[in-house]
Design an enzyme around this catalytic site. Structure first.
Site, PDB file in Angstrom:
ATOM      1  N   CYS A   1       0.809  -1.225   0.000  1.00 41.52           N
ATOM      2  CA  CYS A   1       0.000   0.000   0.000  1.00 41.52           C
ATOM      3  C   CYS A   1       0.839   1.270   0.000  1.00 41.52           C
ATOM      4  CB  CYS A   1      -0.949   0.013   1.198  1.00 41.52           C
ATOM      5  SG  CYS A   1      -2.198  -1.278   1.104  1.00 41.52           S
TER       6      CYS A   1
ATOM      7  N   HIS B   1     -12.029   9.173  -9.984  1.00 43.63           N
ATOM      8  CA  HIS B   1     -10.868   9.295 -10.870  1.00 43.63           C
ATOM      9  C   HIS B   1      -9.890  10.370 -10.391  1.00 43.63           C
ATOM     10  CE1 HIS B   1     -13.320   6.736 -13.432  1.00 43.63           C
ATOM     11  NE2 HIS B   1     -12.182   6.369 -13.972  1.00 43.63           N
TER      12      HIS B   1
ATOM     13  N   GLU C   1     -12.644  -1.172  -0.326  1.00 46.39           N
ATOM     14  CA  GLU C   1     -11.644  -1.043  -1.390  1.00 46.39           C
ATOM     15  C   GLU C   1     -11.657  -2.277  -2.284  1.00 46.39           C
ATOM     16  OE1 GLU C   1      -7.824  -0.517   0.403  1.00 46.39           O
ATOM     17  OE2 GLU C   1      -8.239   1.550   1.004  1.00 46.39           O
TER      18      GLU C   1
END
Length: 131
Positions: free
Chosen positions: A31, A75, A118
């Site tokens: 991550c 985005h 996620e």
């Protein structure tokens, strides 16, 4: 018929695509590198009594949430648009705060929780204290 006590709950899910990275992690942690997710966010509302014609909140009244997600989060690189480290936990709390400030005052229901996923198999949830 027995009189039941409790509250009603509804949920509304939204999806968006975004990238992020997390600092302060051990070297080599997956991550720590820039990566993206197909996020799913669920807002859970509750009410002790239903508003006419029998709603916690009309789902149509949640349109500002979709607008904010589309205009602010979709985005993007979350590190660049959020005032917090973009973990799912922090994102859930941030979205709850935004909702309580910008959307909830005009609704009959109140926000109970925000859940952020996620991936399809993991989520983080921010549950608001009883208000």
């Amino acid at each position: 018929m027995t009189s039941l006590q409790g509250c009603h709950r509804i949920g509304k899910r939204y999806r968006f695509e975004a990238a992020h990275f997390l600092t302060g992690l051990p070297e080599g942690h997956q991550c720590s590198q820039m990566h993206g997710h197909s996020y799913e966010v669920e807002f859970v509302l509750t009410a002790d009594r239903l508003a006419d014609p029998g709603f916690v909140t009309d789902f149509g009244e949640l349109a500002p949430v979709k607008r904010m997600i589309d205009e602010t989060l979709d985005h993007t690189v979350l590190n660049e648009v959020l005032p917090v480290v973009p973990t799912s936990e922090n994102l859930a709390a941030h979205l709850a705060g935004w909702f309580v400030e910008h959307v909830e005052p005009s609704l009959p229901g109140r926000l109970a929780a925000v859940r952020v996923s996620e991936t399809a198999s993991s989520w983080a949830e921010f549950e608001l204290a009883e208000r």
